[in-house]
Design a protein around this motif. Structure first.
Motif, PDB file in Angstrom:
ATOM      1  N   ALA A 121       5.065 -12.245 -52.299  1.00  0.00           N
ATOM      2  CA  ALA A 121       6.483 -12.337 -51.939  1.00  0.00           C
ATOM      3  C   ALA A 121       6.692 -13.432 -50.901  1.00  0.00           C
ATOM      4  O   ALA A 121       7.651 -14.224 -51.000  1.00  0.00           O
ATOM      5  N   SER A 122       5.782 -13.512 -49.915  1.00  0.00           N
ATOM      6  CA  SER A 122       5.881 -14.565 -48.899  1.00  0.00           C
ATOM      7  C   SER A 122       5.707 -15.937 -49.537  1.00  0.00           C
ATOM      8  O   SER A 122       6.426 -16.891 -49.202  1.00  0.00           O
ATOM      9  N   ALA A 123       4.768 -16.054 -50.469  1.00  0.00           N
ATOM     10  CA  ALA A 123       4.537 -17.333 -51.144  1.00  0.00           C
ATOM     11  C   ALA A 123       5.762 -17.739 -51.950  1.00  0.00           C
ATOM     12  O   ALA A 123       6.129 -18.922 -51.986  1.00  0.00           O
ATOM     13  N   ALA A 124       6.414 -16.775 -52.580  1.00  0.00           N
ATOM     14  CA  ALA A 124       7.620 -17.073 -53.350  1.00  0.00           C
ATOM     15  C   ALA A 124       8.725 -17.580 -52.431  1.00  0.00           C
ATOM     16  O   ALA A 124       9.430 -18.543 -52.769  1.00  0.00           O
ATOM     17  N   LEU A 125       8.876 -16.958 -51.265  1.00  0.00           N
ATOM     18  CA  LEU A 125       9.882 -17.410 -50.301  1.00  0.00           C
ATOM     19  C   LEU A 125       9.547 -18.807 -49.786  1.00  0.00           C
ATOM     20  O   LEU A 125      10.435 -19.665 -49.642  1.00  0.00           O
ATOM     21  N   ARG A 159      11.149 -26.001 -52.125  1.00  0.00           N
ATOM     22  CA  ARG A 159      12.049 -26.651 -53.098  1.00  0.00           C
ATOM     23  C   ARG A 159      13.346 -27.107 -52.427  1.00  0.00           C
ATOM     24  O   ARG A 159      13.858 -28.189 -52.709  1.00  0.00           O
ATOM     25  N   GLU A 160      13.852 -26.254 -51.545  1.00  0.00           N
ATOM     26  CA  GLU A 160      15.083 -26.607 -50.813  1.00  0.00           C
ATOM     27  C   GLU A 160      14.852 -27.854 -49.950  1.00  0.00           C
ATOM     28  O   GLU A 160      15.682 -28.777 -49.927  1.00  0.00           O
TER      29      GLU A 160
END
Length: 123
Positions: free
Chosen positions: A89-93, A99-100
């Motif tokens: 989940a942290s990696a996804a965030l 990307r932003e």
């Protein structure tokens, strides 16, 4: 419990083969020989039963220990799974944030390119 057998010491010193011959002859000595042989058989059966029980107890002990180890392993695996999910989940965030940032960097590069072109035509 052992019966009172008159010739017990003699039976024990001569062994079962001899005592079986005496039992086959019959009479009082034959009856005592049969009683002694029955005691010997009972003793063997009790010994075998005790060994079997000890083996079963050992098997149960091993199974109990294995169950305990499996429970610990399962608990650790669940903890590791939770940590992996949290990490994912942290990696996804972090990937979303990256990307932003890449998007803003792309816009900054476009603006810088436009500013460079405009600057070329002003001079």
């Amino acid at each position: 419990m052992a019966k009172d057998i008159e010739h017990r010491a003699a039976f024990e010193s001569h062994g079962e083969t001899y005592v079986r011959m005496l039992a086959a002859k019959g009479g009082d000595i034959g009856a005592q020989a049969e009683a002694w042989l029955a005691e010997q058989q009972l003793a063997r059966e009790e010994s075998a039963e005790a060994k079997r029980d000890a083996g079963e107890e050992r098997t149960l002990s091993i199974a109990s220990e294995a169950l305990s180890i499996a429970k610990d392993a399962n608990r650790i695996a669940l903890e590791d799974l939770e940590a992996a999910r949290s990490s994912a989940a942290s990696a996804a965030l972090e990937a979303s944030a990256a990307r932003e940032q890449a998007r803003w960097a792309m816009w900054a590069a476009i603006i810088a390119t436009i500013a460079a072109i405009v600057a070329m035509f002003k001079t």
